[in-house]
Design a protein around this motif. Structure first.
Motif, mmCIF file in Angstrom:
data_model
loop_
_atom_site.group_PDB
_atom_site.id
_atom_site.type_symbol
_atom_site.label_atom_id
_atom_site.label_comp_id
_atom_site.label_asym_id
_atom_site.label_seq_id
_atom_site.Cartn_x
_atom_site.Cartn_y
_atom_site.Cartn_z
ATOM 1 N N VAL A 33 -44.003 7.970 12.681
ATOM 2 C CA VAL A 33 -43.660 7.087 11.568
ATOM 3 C C VAL A 33 -43.043 7.927 10.453
ATOM 4 O O VAL A 33 -43.626 8.927 10.019
ATOM 5 N N ILE A 34 -41.862 7.514 10.005
ATOM 6 C CA ILE A 34 -41.156 8.216 8.927
ATOM 7 C C ILE A 34 -40.865 7.240 7.797
ATOM 8 O O ILE A 34 -40.361 6.134 8.024
ATOM 9 N N GLY A 35 -41.171 7.649 6.583
ATOM 10 C CA GLY A 35 -40.664 6.973 5.394
ATOM 11 C C GLY A 35 -39.493 7.785 4.879
ATOM 12 O O GLY A 35 -39.615 8.996 4.676
ATOM 13 N N SER A 36 -38.350 7.157 4.675
ATOM 14 C CA SER A 36 -37.137 7.866 4.272
ATOM 15 C C SER A 36 -36.676 7.371 2.908
ATOM 16 O O SER A 36 -36.353 6.193 2.739
ATOM 17 N N GLY A 37 -36.649 8.261 1.933
ATOM 18 C CA GLY A 37 -36.212 7.870 0.597
ATOM 19 C C GLY A 37 -36.076 9.086 -0.292
ATOM 20 O O GLY A 37 -35.653 10.158 0.140
ATOM 21 N N PHE A 38 -36.455 8.928 -1.569
ATOM 22 C CA PHE A 38 -36.481 10.015 -2.546
ATOM 23 C C PHE A 38 -37.643 9.771 -3.498
ATOM 24 O O PHE A 38 -37.845 8.630 -3.938
ATOM 25 N N VAL A 39 -38.374 10.819 -3.845
ATOM 26 C CA VAL A 39 -39.424 10.685 -4.852
ATOM 27 C C VAL A 39 -38.814 10.305 -6.194
ATOM 28 O O VAL A 39 -39.312 9.430 -6.887
ATOM 29 N N SER A 40 -37.731 10.954 -6.579
ATOM 30 C CA SER A 40 -36.986 10.544 -7.781
ATOM 31 C C SER A 40 -35.550 10.267 -7.369
ATOM 32 O O SER A 40 -34.935 11.055 -6.652
ATOM 33 N N HIS A 41 -35.035 9.134 -7.847
ATOM 34 C CA HIS A 41 -33.694 8.722 -7.419
ATOM 35 C C HIS A 41 -33.074 7.869 -8.521
ATOM 36 O O HIS A 41 -33.332 6.670 -8.628
ATOM 37 N N ASN A 42 -32.273 8.513 -9.359
ATOM 38 C CA ASN A 42 -31.566 7.829 -10.429
ATOM 39 C C ASN A 42 -30.123 8.324 -10.401
ATOM 40 O O ASN A 42 -29.810 9.403 -10.891
ATOM 41 N N LEU A 43 -29.238 7.533 -9.791
ATOM 42 C CA LEU A 43 -27.860 7.977 -9.595
ATOM 43 C C LEU A 43 -27.152 8.250 -10.914
ATOM 44 O O LEU A 43 -26.282 9.115 -10.994
ATOM 45 N N ARG A 44 -27.532 7.535 -11.959
ATOM 46 C CA ARG A 44 -26.892 7.751 -13.256
ATOM 47 C C ARG A 44 -27.244 9.109 -13.837
ATOM 48 O O ARG A 44 -26.530 9.620 -14.698
ATOM 49 N N ALA A 45 -28.356 9.671 -13.377
ATOM 50 C CA ALA A 45 -28.802 10.963 -13.894
ATOM 51 C C ALA A 45 -28.419 12.122 -12.984
ATOM 52 O O ALA A 45 -28.706 13.273 -13.302
ATOM 53 N N PHE A 46 -27.771 11.827 -11.842
ATOM 54 C CA PHE A 46 -27.370 12.892 -10.920
ATOM 55 C C PHE A 46 -26.245 13.715 -11.533
ATOM 56 O O PHE A 46 -25.282 13.174 -12.070
ATOM 57 N N ASP A 47 -26.372 15.019 -11.435
ATOM 58 C CA ASP A 47 -25.313 15.936 -11.858
ATOM 59 C C ASP A 47 -24.372 16.152 -10.681
ATOM 60 O O ASP A 47 -24.805 16.243 -9.536
ATOM 61 N N ARG A 48 -23.086 16.243 -10.936
ATOM 62 C CA ARG A 48 -22.119 16.475 -9.857
ATOM 63 C C ARG A 48 -22.362 17.822 -9.170
ATOM 64 O O ARG A 48 -22.080 17.983 -7.984
#
Length: 255
Positions: free
Chosen positions: A156-171
């Protein structure tokens, strides 16, 4: 023992990258060889828990935009398993969790992980949806219904991100981690490792900077599901822990 895991799935760039994270995925695949995989993807949302059942080679779901053509030509020809899908459905129904079977292919919450961990595409994959609007306790309950599947060779796998805010992602992938992202990630890590279900059930009000780190819960709830599916008596291992693009946590666990 193929204990359940939560894995960060990376950005679409993970498909072609060679990095510490993709090296980790390769090593994980070498050390964990299940008969089948049941994966809750942050990119497969539905109000009712939905199991994508097929015995055929999965279709590809390119659920990202603005990337070079090569990103839309990627193939990962893994098959599904109606037998495993039925096992999952039965477990959920026995625990009074509404569930349905409706086909959907492999999205980018699935195939970037699988391409590095299991490049031969020789393990059947059963995608299962998430509902980000369910309370945390109900997310745990979905996982709890699947406890023990590892005894049947099913990972069983859960696939995601603990923190995920695309507006805060740095290039810049190597941008220094932002303090709020570090504080949130470290709080989650501590509560998961100590199996503090009570605090995790209220992460949105207790964790520092939760609203910034998890503006929408679809990438976070696979963690709660995977944690629920683990053996409550086993130690929890941190498999990988870094922050990329300034705020995206690749924190991954085995339960």
């Amino acid at each position: 023992m193929l204990s359940p895991v939560f894995l960060a799935h990376g950005s679409p760039f993970t498909i072609f990258e060679e990095s510490d994270f993709t090296k980790f995925l390769k090593q994980f695949g070498q050390e964990n060889r299940p008969k089948a995989i049941v994966i809750f993807s942050a990119h497969f949302e539905s109000e009712m828990t939905t199991i994508a059942a097929t015995d055929d080679v999965h279709e590809m779901v390119y659920d990202y935009y603005g990337f070079p053509d090569s990103f839309y030509q990627v193939q990962y020809p893994a098959r599904g398993s109606t037998i495993v899908a039925s096992i999952v459905e039965e477990r959920l129904r026995l625990n009074n969790i509404p569930v349905q079977q409706k086909y959907r292919g492999l999205d980018h919450g699935v195939f970037p992980i699988m391409m590095h961990a299991y490049p031969e595409a020789d393990i059947p994959i059963v995608p299962v949806s998430v509902n980000p609007f369910l309370p945390a306790r109900q997310q745990f309950a979905i996982g709890e219904a699947l406890q023990g599947l590892e005894k049947e060779g099913i990972l069983v796998i859960g696939s995601g991100f603990v923190s995920h805010n695309l507006r805060a992602f740095d290039r810049d992938k190597d941008a220094p981690p932002r303090e709020w992202a570090m504080q949130f990630k470290n709080w989650i890590r501590d509560k998961v490792v100590t199996r503090d279900i009570e605090s995790l059930s209220q992460y949105d009000v207790l964790a520092p900077h939760a609203a910034m780190a998890v503006p929408r819960a679809e990438h976070f709830v696979p963690l709660l599901i995977a944690l629920g599916s683990g053996n409550s008596g086993s130690d929890i291992r941190v498999l990988f822990d870094s922050i990329e693009h300034g705020s995206g946590s690749s924190l991954s666990f085995q339960f």
